[in-house]
Structures are given as C-alpha cells and as structure tokens.
Design an enzyme around this catalytic site. Structure first.
Site, mmCIF file in Angstrom:
data_model
loop_
_atom_site.group_PDB
_atom_site.id
_atom_site.type_symbol
_atom_site.label_atom_id
_atom_site.label_comp_id
_atom_site.label_asym_id
_atom_site.label_seq_id
_atom_site.Cartn_x
_atom_site.Cartn_y
_atom_site.Cartn_z
ATOM 1 N N SER A 40 0.776 -1.310 0.138
ATOM 2 C CA SER A 40 0.031 0.018 -0.020
ATOM 3 C C SER A 40 0.737 1.367 -0.005
ATOM 4 O O SER A 40 0.385 2.421 -0.093
ATOM 5 C CB SER A 40 -0.832 -0.007 1.236
ATOM 6 O OG SER A 40 -1.734 -0.942 1.349
ATOM 7 N N HIS A 74 -1.098 -2.499 -6.873
ATOM 8 C CA HIS A 74 -1.770 -2.243 -5.700
ATOM 9 C C HIS A 74 -3.211 -2.164 -6.053
ATOM 10 O O HIS A 74 -3.947 -1.494 -6.362
ATOM 11 C CB HIS A 74 -1.488 -0.794 -5.277
ATOM 12 C CG HIS A 74 -2.013 -0.331 -3.866
ATOM 13 N ND1 HIS A 74 -2.547 0.878 -3.467
ATOM 14 C CD2 HIS A 74 -2.456 -1.028 -2.994
ATOM 15 C CE1 HIS A 74 -2.962 0.833 -2.535
ATOM 16 N NE2 HIS A 74 -3.158 -0.200 -1.951
ATOM 17 N N GLU A 90 -3.584 0.227 -8.706
ATOM 18 C CA GLU A 90 -2.902 1.302 -8.924
ATOM 19 C C GLU A 90 -1.597 0.533 -9.347
ATOM 20 O O GLU A 90 -0.860 -0.322 -8.600
ATOM 21 C CB GLU A 90 -2.954 1.870 -7.659
ATOM 22 C CG GLU A 90 -1.829 3.410 -7.653
ATOM 23 C CD GLU A 90 -1.980 3.887 -6.014
ATOM 24 O OE1 GLU A 90 -2.080 3.269 -5.311
ATOM 25 O OE2 GLU A 90 -1.736 5.363 -6.058
ATOM 26 N N ASN A 94 -3.287 6.077 -1.263
ATOM 27 C CA ASN A 94 -2.977 6.009 0.272
ATOM 28 C C ASN A 94 -2.249 7.446 0.697
ATOM 29 O O ASN A 94 -2.505 7.896 1.956
ATOM 30 C CB ASN A 94 -2.021 5.067 0.673
ATOM 31 C CG ASN A 94 -3.137 3.725 0.798
ATOM 32 O OD1 ASN A 94 -3.955 3.689 1.460
ATOM 33 N ND2 ASN A 94 -2.736 2.650 0.405
HETATM 34 P P1 NAD Z 1 -3.781 -9.534 6.210
HETATM 35 O O1 NAD Z 1 -3.210 -9.294 7.576
HETATM 36 O O2 NAD Z 1 -4.975 -9.977 5.681
HETATM 37 O O3 NAD Z 1 -2.886 -10.862 5.522
HETATM 38 C C1 NAD Z 1 -1.427 -10.888 5.519
HETATM 39 C C2 NAD Z 1 -1.121 -12.371 5.077
HETATM 40 O O4 NAD Z 1 0.444 -12.523 5.181
HETATM 41 C C3 NAD Z 1 -1.508 -13.354 6.355
HETATM 42 O O5 NAD Z 1 -2.239 -14.214 5.892
HETATM 43 C C4 NAD Z 1 -0.091 -13.990 6.973
HETATM 44 O O6 NAD Z 1 -0.256 -15.121 7.218
HETATM 45 C C5 NAD Z 1 0.818 -13.795 5.694
HETATM 46 N N1 NAD Z 1 2.192 -14.119 5.971
HETATM 47 C C6 NAD Z 1 2.581 -13.381 7.074
HETATM 48 N N2 NAD Z 1 4.173 -13.796 6.664
HETATM 49 C C7 NAD Z 1 4.001 -14.531 5.900
HETATM 50 C C8 NAD Z 1 5.299 -15.451 5.448
HETATM 51 N N3 NAD Z 1 6.556 -15.456 6.061
HETATM 52 N N4 NAD Z 1 4.909 -16.229 4.391
HETATM 53 C C9 NAD Z 1 3.943 -16.215 3.883
HETATM 54 N N5 NAD Z 1 2.640 -15.581 4.248
HETATM 55 C C10 NAD Z 1 2.917 -14.757 5.249
HETATM 56 O O7 NAD Z 1 -3.342 -8.155 5.518
HETATM 57 P P2 NAD Z 1 -3.854 -7.647 4.360
HETATM 58 O O8 NAD Z 1 -4.868 -6.682 4.428
HETATM 59 O O9 NAD Z 1 -4.163 -8.647 3.072
HETATM 60 O O10 NAD Z 1 -2.699 -6.892 3.415
HETATM 61 C C11 NAD Z 1 -1.604 -7.510 2.640
HETATM 62 C C12 NAD Z 1 -1.026 -6.367 2.021
HETATM 63 O O11 NAD Z 1 -1.925 -5.835 1.101
HETATM 64 C C13 NAD Z 1 -0.217 -5.353 2.557
HETATM 65 O O12 NAD Z 1 0.898 -5.141 1.835
HETATM 66 C C14 NAD Z 1 -1.260 -4.241 2.603
HETATM 67 O O13 NAD Z 1 -0.662 -3.009 2.680
HETATM 68 C C15 NAD Z 1 -1.893 -4.320 1.244
HETATM 69 N N6 NAD Z 1 -3.151 -3.789 0.892
HETATM 70 C C16 NAD Z 1 -4.117 -4.039 2.048
HETATM 71 C C17 NAD Z 1 -5.283 -3.419 1.614
HETATM 72 C C18 NAD Z 1 -6.496 -3.416 2.527
HETATM 73 O O14 NAD Z 1 -7.340 -2.932 2.448
HETATM 74 N N7 NAD Z 1 -6.419 -4.281 3.694
HETATM 75 C C19 NAD Z 1 -5.589 -2.767 0.344
HETATM 76 C C20 NAD Z 1 -4.477 -2.740 -0.483
HETATM 77 C C21 NAD Z 1 -3.293 -3.168 -0.062
#
Ligand code: NAD
Length: 283
Positions: free
Chosen positions: A117, A138, A150, A188
C-alpha cells in the site's frame, strides 16, 4: 505471456487477488505460512463464487473451472511461475526477506509484483536479483468488487515488465492508474491522512465514531465513513502506511494518531480481529 501466477499471502487481499486471477483464467497457487489462513482463503473464495452463481453472474461450470485453477501451499512449490503477486503483511523487512528468497527460486523472466500500500517499490526491487522485473500492483479491498489497480513503477521497472502487467490488468477487466514510486503512491497518500485525521477527531473527543462516519458519508458523499473504512483495511495496515508516509516524507503532518497506535497495541485491528472502531463479533 502470463499463465501461472503465485500469490504470496492468503489474507484478505491475497484471497481476493487469487480469486480474480483464477476467474481471469490464470492457474494460481496461493502461498501462506499459516494453514489457517490458507483454509480461510479457500472458504472465502468458494463462498464468493457461490454468491456470484446465486446472482446469475457466473455459471456453475465457470465456478468449478475457477476453483480447479486454484491450489494452496505453505511455500512456493516450483519455479515455473510467470508472475508472483506478493500480498503479505505491510512490513518492509518481511516483504524484503520473502521477495529476495522468491527471486532466487523463480525462473529468470518471471515478474515480481507487490501489492504494498505504501512501501517503496525501488527498495523492494533492489533486494531481488531482477530489479527491472519488479513492479507495484496495488489492488483495492475487496479485490473482486473494486475496479482499480494502481500500478507503481520503481526507478528500475522496465517497459517490458510494465506492458505485461498492463495486459494482466486488462484481462482481469480492471482499470489501471499509474503512479511513480513515492510514499503512499496516489490512493494512500490522499486517503490515509484523511483516515488518520478522523482518528484524531475521535481521540480529541470531538465526536463519536458513528457521527464522524455519518458526517463524512452524508456530508461528502462517501460510501463508507473513514473509521469503518479503517476497520475494513485493518488498523495494523493503516498504522504501517502512516508510518511509511511519516518517515518517507520526514514531515510531521503525517504523524500517526496515538489512538491508532494503541488500538494496534491492543490487537484491535478492525474486522479481521473482530474489533476496531466498531465491534464485529468474536474472531
Ligand atoms: P492480512 O493481515 O489480511 O494478510 C497478510 C497475510 O500474510 C496473512 O495471511 C499472513 O499469514 C501472511 N504472511 C505473513 N508472513 C508470511 C510469510 N512469511 N509467508 C507467507 N505468508 C505470510 O493483510 P492484508 O490486508 O491482506 O494486506 C496484505 C498486503 O496488501 C499489505 O501489503 C497491505 O498493505 C496491502 N493492501 C491492503 C489493503 C487493505 O485494505 N487491507 C488494500 C490494498 C493493499
């Protein structure tokens, strides 16, 4: 040409990205260290596709075909992927470690995209063995519903990499905007300071969460109030993004609200943990 995709991270974004990739005809392997997250992602995708069948926007055959293109694993199972989309937690050390390891494993011409993000794509590109084939993709939450992707070019992203990713996004039927590599990119950089300010408004006792959200929904025509949106995004992710903005610009206007920090300290991460600014039932 992209045929095989690996999605690294099966959280709320990873499962949505995997679903959209599989629906677009790609063979997708979803990798997460947590078996619980893998199972939850599989269940969420199956439920989402069943809902689409119920609404008449997907046939039963397409649902079965989409599910057959998906598999789950704890580590990247082979080198034969054309595109890796990373969607692990918003933590630069974790992403750097995983992308560096993945780049040693993937075939030479595979592209590595990060769904970060806010984190610098140039910084992530430089930990890999292929800085020209690293790019930001993104997606927005929830991925199957939201139209935007994005795309972030790092300083080192090649034109060929950009073109392949542009084609993938077209195949998904999504709309692309392009950002240069700066903290928070477009979405963001603008959204997160607004959410942070809403949290300050709560912190200072100016108004209740409900009134802050109603004010922004009905007063500025937003479909969701900023605090409800923060709960949807995940408060840990919001804090991580604000920290990247704060440190990336060295500007105090991006300082994360202390209340946001405290919610994250308490494990109140929003919908995914069952409690944030609102309650969602025990998780
Ligand atoms: P989340 O917490 O739901 O999921 C993160 C996942 O990463 C978990 O399932 C976890 O088990 C996994 N993980 C952690 N360490 C790991 C490893 N060593 N190997 C494999 N998997 C591992 O988070 P999210 O909301 O899905 O966000 C993920 C990414 O997407 C982040 O970079 C976030 O900034 C980005 N993002 C989030 C949103 C949102 O609205 N939440 C929107 C756009 C982008």
């Amino acid at each position: 040409m992209v045929q095989q995709v690996v999605v690294l991270g099966a959280g709320q974004m990873g499962n949505g990205i995997a679903q959209v990739c599989a629906q677009s005809g790609y063979h997708v392997t979803v990798v997460d260290i947590s078996e619980q997250q893998q199972a939850a992602a599989q269940a969420t995708i199956a439920k989402n596709l069943a809902r689409l069948v119920g609404k008449g926007s997907l046939t039963e055959d397409d649902k079965i075909a989409t599910l057959s293109r998906l598999s789950f694993a704890q580590a990247i199972p082979h080198a034969d992927f054309d595109l890796l989309i990373e969607a692990v937690s918003e933590n630069v050390a974790l992403k750097a470690k995983l992308l560096s390891e993945a780049s040693l494993k993937l075939k030479e011409n595979a592209i590595i995209a990060s769904n970060t993000s806010s984190i610098s794509l140039t910084q992530l590109a430089m930990v890999t063995n292929r800085p020209d084939r690293v790019i930001g993709m993104h997606f927005m939450n929830p991925v199957p519903v939201m139209q935007l992707v994005e795309v972030i070019r790092s300083l080192t992203t090649s034109e060929a990499t950009f073109t392949v990713v542009q084609q993938v996004i077209e195949k998904m039927g999504k709309t692309m905007v392009v950002s240069q590599d700066a903290p928070g990119f477009i979405v963001n950089r603008i959204l997160m300071p607004m959410i942070n300010e809403a949290i300050f408004t709560l912190y200072e006792g100016i108004a209740s969460p409900e009134d802050i959200d109603t004010a922004m929904k009905l007063g500025t025509n937003q479909p969701m109030g900023p605090l409800a949106l923060a709960d949807l995004i995940g408060l840990d992710t919001c804090l991580a993004i604000m920290t990247v903005l704060y440190e990336g610009f060295s500007d105090s206007k991006y300082r994360p609200c202390p209340l946001l920090r405290n919610y994250v300290n308490a494990g109140w991460l929003g919908r995914k943990s069952g409690r944030g600014f609102y309650e969602y039932g025990a998780k």
